[in-house]
Design a protein around this motif. Structure first.
Motif, PDB file in Angstrom:
ATOM      1  N   GLU A   1       0.827  -1.217   0.000  1.00  0.00           N
ATOM      2  CA  GLU A   1       0.000   0.000   0.000  1.00  0.00           C
ATOM      3  C   GLU A   1       0.858   1.263   0.000  1.00  0.00           C
ATOM      4  OE1 GLU A   1      -3.085   0.315  -0.516  1.00  0.00           O
ATOM      5  OE2 GLU A   1      -3.707  -1.777  -0.411  1.00  0.00           O
ATOM      6  N   LEU A   2       1.990   1.235   0.708  1.00  0.00           N
ATOM      7  CA  LEU A   2       2.877   2.404   0.691  1.00  0.00           C
ATOM      8  C   LEU A   2       3.434   2.619  -0.715  1.00  0.00           C
ATOM      9  CD1 LEU A   2       4.489   4.681   2.020  1.00  0.00           C
ATOM     10  CD2 LEU A   2       6.235   2.985   2.638  1.00  0.00           C
ATOM     11  N   ALA A   3       3.876   1.531  -1.357  1.00  0.00           N
ATOM     12  CA  ALA A   3       4.412   1.638  -2.715  1.00  0.00           C
ATOM     13  C   ALA A   3       3.357   2.157  -3.684  1.00  0.00           C
ATOM     14  CB  ALA A   3       4.938   0.280  -3.166  1.00  0.00           C
ATOM     15  N   GLU A   4       2.145   1.649  -3.561  1.00  0.00           N
ATOM     16  CA  GLU A   4       1.066   2.075  -4.455  1.00  0.00           C
ATOM     17  C   GLU A   4       0.668   3.522  -4.204  1.00  0.00           C
ATOM     18  OE1 GLU A   4      -3.509   0.814  -5.638  1.00  0.00           O
ATOM     19  OE2 GLU A   4      -2.196  -0.659  -4.664  1.00  0.00           O
ATOM     20  N   LEU A   5       0.718   3.949  -2.956  1.00  0.00           N
ATOM     21  CA  LEU A   5       0.429   5.352  -2.643  1.00  0.00           C
ATOM     22  C   LEU A   5       1.390   6.269  -3.396  1.00  0.00           C
ATOM     23  CD1 LEU A   5      -0.710   7.763  -0.964  1.00  0.00           C
ATOM     24  CD2 LEU A   5       0.907   7.114   0.841  1.00  0.00           C
ATOM     25  N   LEU A   6       2.671   5.886  -3.430  1.00  0.00           N
ATOM     26  CA  LEU A   6       3.676   6.727  -4.063  1.00  0.00           C
ATOM     27  C   LEU A   6       3.682   6.595  -5.581  1.00  0.00           C
ATOM     28  CD1 LEU A   6       6.640   6.284  -1.554  1.00  0.00           C
ATOM     29  CD2 LEU A   6       4.825   7.993  -1.561  1.00  0.00           C
ATOM     30  N   ASP A   7       3.246   5.453  -6.094  1.00  0.00           N
ATOM     31  CA  ASP A   7       3.186   5.242  -7.537  1.00  0.00           C
ATOM     32  C   ASP A   7       1.943   4.424  -7.876  1.00  0.00           C
ATOM     33  OD1 ASP A   7       3.557   4.864 -10.225  1.00  0.00           O
ATOM     34  OD2 ASP A   7       5.284   3.531 -10.028  1.00  0.00           O
TER      35      ASP A   7
ATOM     36  N   GLU B   1       0.716   3.597 -10.520  1.00  0.00           N
ATOM     37  CA  GLU B   1       0.899   2.675 -11.648  1.00  0.00           C
ATOM     38  C   GLU B   1       1.597   1.381 -11.225  1.00  0.00           C
ATOM     39  OE1 GLU B   1       2.810   4.624 -14.875  1.00  0.00           O
ATOM     40  OE2 GLU B   1       1.340   6.257 -14.971  1.00  0.00           O
ATOM     41  N   LYS B   2       2.079   1.337  -9.982  1.00  0.00           N
ATOM     42  CA  LYS B   2       2.667   0.136  -9.382  1.00  0.00           C
ATOM     43  C   LYS B   2       3.946  -0.334 -10.090  1.00  0.00           C
ATOM     44  CE  LYS B   2      -1.965  -1.426  -8.020  1.00  0.00           C
ATOM     45  NZ  LYS B   2      -2.938  -2.528  -8.020  1.00  0.00           N
ATOM     46  N   LYS B   3       4.679   0.595 -10.670  1.00  0.00           N
ATOM     47  CA  LYS B   3       5.931   0.237 -11.329  1.00  0.00           C
ATOM     48  C   LYS B   3       7.109   0.237 -10.364  1.00  0.00           C
ATOM     49  CE  LYS B   3       4.521   2.025 -15.873  1.00  0.00           C
ATOM     50  NZ  LYS B   3       4.824   3.025 -16.923  1.00  0.00           N
ATOM     51  N   ASN B   4       6.877   0.681  -9.154  1.00  0.00           N
ATOM     52  CA  ASN B   4       7.979   0.822  -8.189  1.00  0.00           C
ATOM     53  C   ASN B   4       7.964  -0.258  -7.121  1.00  0.00           C
ATOM     54  OD1 ASN B   4       5.680   1.672  -6.791  1.00  0.00           O
ATOM     55  ND2 ASN B   4       6.843   3.133  -5.544  1.00  0.00           N
ATOM     56  N   PHE B   5       7.228  -1.364  -7.378  1.00  0.00           N
ATOM     57  CA  PHE B   5       7.084  -2.399  -6.353  1.00  0.00           C
ATOM     58  C   PHE B   5       7.308  -3.782  -6.965  1.00  0.00           C
ATOM     59  CE2 PHE B   5       4.304  -5.477  -4.089  1.00  0.00           C
ATOM     60  CZ  PHE B   5       4.955  -5.458  -2.855  1.00  0.00           C
TER      61      PHE B   5
ATOM     62  N   MET C   1      11.894   8.044  -8.283  1.00  0.00           N
ATOM     63  CA  MET C   1      10.940   7.432  -7.360  1.00  0.00           C
ATOM     64  C   MET C   1      11.659   6.478  -6.406  1.00  0.00           C
ATOM     65  SD  MET C   1       7.903   8.546  -7.909  1.00  0.00           S
ATOM     66  CE  MET C   1       6.891   7.278  -7.136  1.00  0.00           C
ATOM     67  N   PRO C   2      11.112   6.262  -5.230  1.00  0.00           N
ATOM     68  CA  PRO C   2      11.613   5.167  -4.381  1.00  0.00           C
ATOM     69  C   PRO C   2      11.091   3.832  -4.906  1.00  0.00           C
ATOM     70  CG  PRO C   2       9.840   6.354  -3.265  1.00  0.00           C
ATOM     71  CD  PRO C   2      10.075   7.054  -4.561  1.00  0.00           C
ATOM     72  N   TYR C   3      11.923   2.786  -4.841  1.00  0.00           N
ATOM     73  CA  TYR C   3      11.559   1.452  -5.324  1.00  0.00           C
ATOM     74  C   TYR C   3      11.586   0.475  -4.149  1.00  0.00           C
ATOM     75  CZ  TYR C   3      11.945   3.118 -10.113  1.00  0.00           C
ATOM     76  OH  TYR C   3      11.750   3.786 -11.299  1.00  0.00           O
ATOM     77  N   PHE C   4      10.555  -0.374  -4.091  1.00  0.00           N
ATOM     78  CA  PHE C   4      10.385  -1.263  -2.948  1.00  0.00           C
ATOM     79  C   PHE C   4      10.418  -2.725  -3.391  1.00  0.00           C
ATOM     80  CE2 PHE C   4       8.267   2.726  -2.090  1.00  0.00           C
ATOM     81  CZ  PHE C   4       8.717   3.052  -0.809  1.00  0.00           C
ATOM     82  N   VAL C   5      11.302  -3.495  -2.743  1.00  0.00           N
ATOM     83  CA  VAL C   5      11.356  -4.937  -2.955  1.00  0.00           C
ATOM     84  C   VAL C   5      10.816  -5.614  -1.707  1.00  0.00           C
ATOM     85  CG1 VAL C   5      12.842  -6.935  -3.321  1.00  0.00           C
ATOM     86  CG2 VAL C   5      13.367  -4.762  -4.446  1.00  0.00           C
ATOM     87  N   LEU C   6       9.844  -6.507  -1.888  1.00  0.00           N
ATOM     88  CA  LEU C   6       9.297  -7.252  -0.754  1.00  0.00           C
ATOM     89  C   LEU C   6       9.697  -8.719  -0.878  1.00  0.00           C
ATOM     90  CD1 LEU C   6       7.535  -7.419   1.779  1.00  0.00           C
ATOM     91  CD2 LEU C   6       5.577  -7.847   0.295  1.00  0.00           C
ATOM     92  N   LEU C   7      10.562  -9.183   0.003  1.00  0.00           N
ATOM     93  CA  LEU C   7      10.946 -10.598   0.065  1.00  0.00           C
ATOM     94  C   LEU C   7       9.975 -11.308   0.996  1.00  0.00           C
ATOM     95  CD1 LEU C   7      14.807 -10.106   0.381  1.00  0.00           C
ATOM     96  CD2 LEU C   7      13.565 -10.902  -1.638  1.00  0.00           C
ATOM     97  N   ASP C   8       9.007 -11.967   0.426  1.00  0.00           N
ATOM     98  CA  ASP C   8       7.947 -12.584   1.218  1.00  0.00           C
ATOM     99  C   ASP C   8       8.409 -13.924   1.787  1.00  0.00           C
ATOM    100  OD1 ASP C   8       5.251 -12.442   2.198  1.00  0.00           O
ATOM    101  OD2 ASP C   8       4.782 -14.081   0.818  1.00  0.00           O
ATOM    102  N   GLU C   9       8.088 -14.149   3.067  1.00  0.00           N
ATOM    103  CA  GLU C   9       8.528 -15.368   3.770  1.00  0.00           C
ATOM    104  C   GLU C   9      10.053 -15.485   3.676  1.00  0.00           C
ATOM    105  OE1 GLU C   9       6.636 -17.229   5.549  1.00  0.00           O
ATOM    106  OE2 GLU C   9       4.592 -17.143   4.777  1.00  0.00           O
TER     107      GLU C   9
END
Length: 821
Positions: free
Chosen positions: A455-461, A463-467, A517-525
């Motif tokens: 949600e933070l990544a989507e708030l900032l972009d 278009e969801k290109k930064n997540f 833009m800031p870019y966010f990587v989420l390493l799940d589990e």
């Protein structure tokens, strides 16, 4: 924090300006009256006189008001407490003061304030009051908060010696030192408030100055005309009075806010308005006010204060009305203070909640509320000069604009999207991400660990290109799964989504700088595989520092092929850009791996543990997810905040880090850090310079982000508390023999005051006092505390860390092993 040289300077100032008045008009008089009244009770047995005696004590007034209602209770107070003071030599009392003090505190209606004040006023050369002000300046002077009365006396004995040296060896007793503490607190609070006001004014001026230039002349003209008409007093004609009302309404139309609260309301009846204008005392005060050039003239002139109090005793002239009038007559010095101009947002930002509470005052609080108003004016006048603002008219204009503007915090935005996160958790997560760029989210499944990043990544972009969402697989053994590999047989480089994503972030930063833009990587589990295996290269380069362009100084080797670099545009080594943020989610069960200290030391670790079903779903939920239509200002505020003043994102120079550490050293928290590290050193759980740097940066960043109204913290204590929680406790991992003692040391430092834990165990009532009897703490007692946490939490200064320590101690007692995650 106040050092020794500054303390001596302040004591000299106090002795020059305040000492004689404090002794003659307050201390000597109250001490004499208190002693004489107690001695008379001893001779006559007239316990009703105790009401008079206790009224000289600040805490005593509340005891009489709320607890001690009849003669029998007064007699009990005398027989069990005050008689012992009167009949016992002070040196004898000192021999076992802590035991006596504890016994006296158990009496109904008697607390440490009343006990200590009674001792101090009867034996002022031996005993000192122990109240909130004492605890405040203990912290300001870098002393640990006292847990026992003997600690107070020991420290204040040192302070008394300094007083006698700096005040030409005048007779100084502990009641005077208590007055100095009050004076010092007011002085420091005024300075802190003026700094916050100056910061706010600079920000508002930058935003609204152009509009002020356009409306200044008209606004000042209206104020001048209102003053001219008001001076006519009871001779004002009907037409002139109508003009006055009309001009007040024009002010409100011009500014969009009812800034002049001249008789409760501009729509109040003519009878009320005329009554105020026709009063001789009101006209006399306005004449005096008009001639004042400096707020200090009011503070130091008791006659002006008395005239203000006299005017305010009449109907319809509370501080809101009176302050509006004196602003009209002298906008150079005075400021109107009421709910229309001092919005809730401004009050919260300036931490004026305590001040604002006294606006609901009775006649008895008239003097207090007036003194609070003058203190506020003192701070505001300093801020006006520092912010290069002309006068209070300009301040009023800016505050009116601030009151009209709306804002939404990150927590409110998440709530509008249907996610229930505690305020502190959102603030903790965002500030940790801004500070480090590598954050681990652990805790219960289904608490929103993944969603908060998405949600933070989507708030900032939008278009969801930064997540990038990247599920970790159990078979990952090295960095090939993250960054791909070069195949020398085919001459190809097998890329991954993560490598492409990082290269995109790198390109954006190189091309756009501030606009990146800031870019966010989420390493799940993240811990489904050994983090130390597949993430080792990242851990190393993240700690290598940053070069002058903001990239990590060291890079991750990818290949040695010139062709791959030239034709496929994949660099031989990958230096991470400063606009890349990595977040890992963690669930702890038998299928996952525990983190090593190396990993935890290089991240900010945040635990998602709290679940409040009663508040779910959040009330702020908005159908369109727009958080009251204020997403754009929040997005811009966050982007500006993350990019930093030099477009640096995560790239922090050593100078900037050192500056953050120096600022932390100027607070009371530095001494706490030193004490904590010394307490943990015998158990090999102390921390190094990197941890201190990151705590200092977190503290600095939290304050900045709060200023931008992106996040909210309860106070500075909570910021420091959360920093310690993330950077100190994650290292705690082991059995009871290893962890029990150091965890108890941490718990002691978290405590705000002594707390009594009561428990029914097998029909027996068990009771222990913390921290004195901390070795008696058991699993069932910890469960009792956690069940009633809302009742017990105020006994802990650092609530979040204390709660986590208690849960870890419970683990130790129940299964013999504990870890942070």
């Amino acid at each position: 924090m106040i050092n020794q040289n500054k303390l001596r300077e302040l004591i000299r100032e106090y002795c020059r300006t305040e000492l004689e008045v404090a002794k003659n008009e307050w201390a000597d008089k109250n001490i004499k009256e208190f002693r004489e009244t107690l001695d008379k009770i001893k001779r006559t047995g007239n316990y009703e006189l105790l009401k008079k005696a206790i009224s000289y004590l600040h805490s005593g007034r509340n005891a009489i008001r709320f607890h001690i209602k009849d003669t029998s209770e007064l007699k009990q107070l005398w027989e069990n407490f005050l008689k012992e003071i009167v009949e016992t030599d002070p040196e004898e009392i000192l021999k076992d003061i802590d035991e006596r003090f504890e016994k006296w505190e158990e009496i109904k209606g008697v607390g440490k304030g009343l006990v200590s004040e009674a001792l101090a006023f009867y034996y002022p050369t031996h005993f000192s009051p122990w109240n909130n002000t004492v605890e405040w300046y203990f912290q300001e002077l870098g002393w640990r908060k006292p847990m026992k009365y003997s600690e107070v006396l020991s420290r204040l004995k040192e302070l008394k010696s300094i007083f006698e040296e700096e005040c030409d060896h005048q007779d100084i007793n502990y009641v005077i030192i208590d007055h100095f503490g009050w004076w010092l607190q007011v002085k420091v609070q005024t300075k802190n408030l003026s700094e916050k006001l100056a910061s706010l004014l600079k920000q508002l001026k930058a935003t609204h100055n152009d509009e002020w230039v356009l409306k200044e002349k008209e606004f000042r003209g209206y104020l001048q005309r209102i003053k001219e008409l008001a001076k006519k007093g009871d001779s004002i004609t009907e037409e002139e009075f109508k003009e006055l009302l009309n001009t007040v309404n024009k002010v409100h139309e011009l500014l969009g806010v009812e800034v002049l609260w001249l008789w409760g309301s501009a729509k109040a009846s003519g009878e009320v308005a005329r009554d105020i204008l026709s009063r001789p005392d009101f006209q006399e005060l306005m004449q005096v006010v008009e001639e004042i050039d400096d707020i200090k003239e009011v503070e130091m002139n008791s006659e002006i204060l008395q005239l203000i109090l006299k005017v305010m005793e009449a109907p319809h002239t509370k501080v809101s009305t009176l302050s509006s009038w004196i602003f009209v007559f002298n906008p150079k010095v005075f400021f109107p203070i009421h709910s229309h101009i001092m919005s809730g947002e401004i009050i919260e930002r300036l931490e004026l909640n305590k001040f604002w509470d006294v606006q609901k005052y009775s006649k008895k609080k008239l003097k207090k509320v007036t003194e609070e108003y003058l203190r506020f004016l003192s701070a505001l006048n300093i801020a006006v000069e520092e912010a290069s603002v002309d006068d209070m008219s300009e301040v009023v204009f800016y505050f009116a604009k601030k009151g009209q503007s709306e804002s939404v915090t990150l927590k409110q935005y998440f709530a509008s999207k249907g996610y229930l996160y505690p305020e502190h958790l959102v603030s903790q997560f965002y500030t940790a991400l801004k500070t480090k760029g590598f954050v681990i989210l652990s805790g219960l499944t289904g608490t929103g660990k993944t969603k908060i990043v998405q949600e933070l990544a989507e708030l900032l972009d939008p278009e969801k290109k930064n997540f990038l969402f990247l599920p970790v697989r159990p078979d990952w053994r090295d960095s090939k799964q993250l960054l791909g590999y070069y195949n020398p047989l085919t001459g190809e480089y097998h890329k991954t989504k993560l490598l492409e994503f990082i290269l995109k972030a790198k390109e954006d930063y190189e091309k756009n700088g501030r606009g990146a833009m800031p870019y966010f990587v989420l390493l799940d589990e993240m811990n489904l595989a050994h983090v130390e295996y597949y993430f080792a290269d990242f851990l190393s380069v993240l700690e290598s520092g940053r070069d002058e362009k903001g990239f990590t100084k060291e890079g991750i080797p990818l290949h040695d092929s010139d062709e791959v670099e030239k034709f496929l545009e994949i660099p031989k080594e990958l230096k991470l850009p400063p606009n890349l943020y990595i977040v890992g989610t963690v669930n702890m069960d038998e299928t996952t791996y525990a983190f090593s200290p190396k990993v935890l030391d290089r991240a900010f670790t945040i635990e998602f543990h709290e679940v409040e079903l009663e508040k779910y779903p959040p009330e702020e939920n908005a159908d369109d997810g727009s958080a009251y239509g204020l997403v754009v200002p929040l997005r811009e505020a966050i982007l500006e905040d993350l990019r930093g003043k030099d477009d640096q994102f995560l790239a922090r120079s050593k100078d900037e880090i050192n500056e953050a550490v120096k600022k932390l050293k100027g607070t009371e928290y530095w001494q706490i850090l030193i004490e904590l590290n010394k307490a943990l050193e015998p158990y090999d759980l102390h921390f190094g310079y990197r941890v201190v740097d990151e705590i200092a940066l977190f503290f600095k960043n939290a304050k900045e982000s709060q200023e931008r109204e992106i996040v909210k913290f309860e106070n500075d204590d909570e910021i420091f508390d959360l920093a310690l929680l993330m950077k100190v406790l994650p290292k705690f991992h082991g059995n009871r023999k290893k962890l029990e003692k150091p965890l108890k040391e941490v718990l002691k430092l978290c405590m705000n005051e002594q707390v009594t834990i009561k428990l029914d165990r097998n029909e027996n009532k068990i009771e222990i006092k913390l921290p004195d009897e901390i070795d008696k703490l058991s699993s069932d007692m910890i469960v009792a505390i956690l069940k009633e946490w809302e009742t017990y939490k105020d006994n802990f200064r650092f609530k979040h860390m204390a709660k986590k320590v208690l849960r870890m101690l419970r683990q130790l007692y129940e299964i013999g092993f504990a870890s942070f995650s």
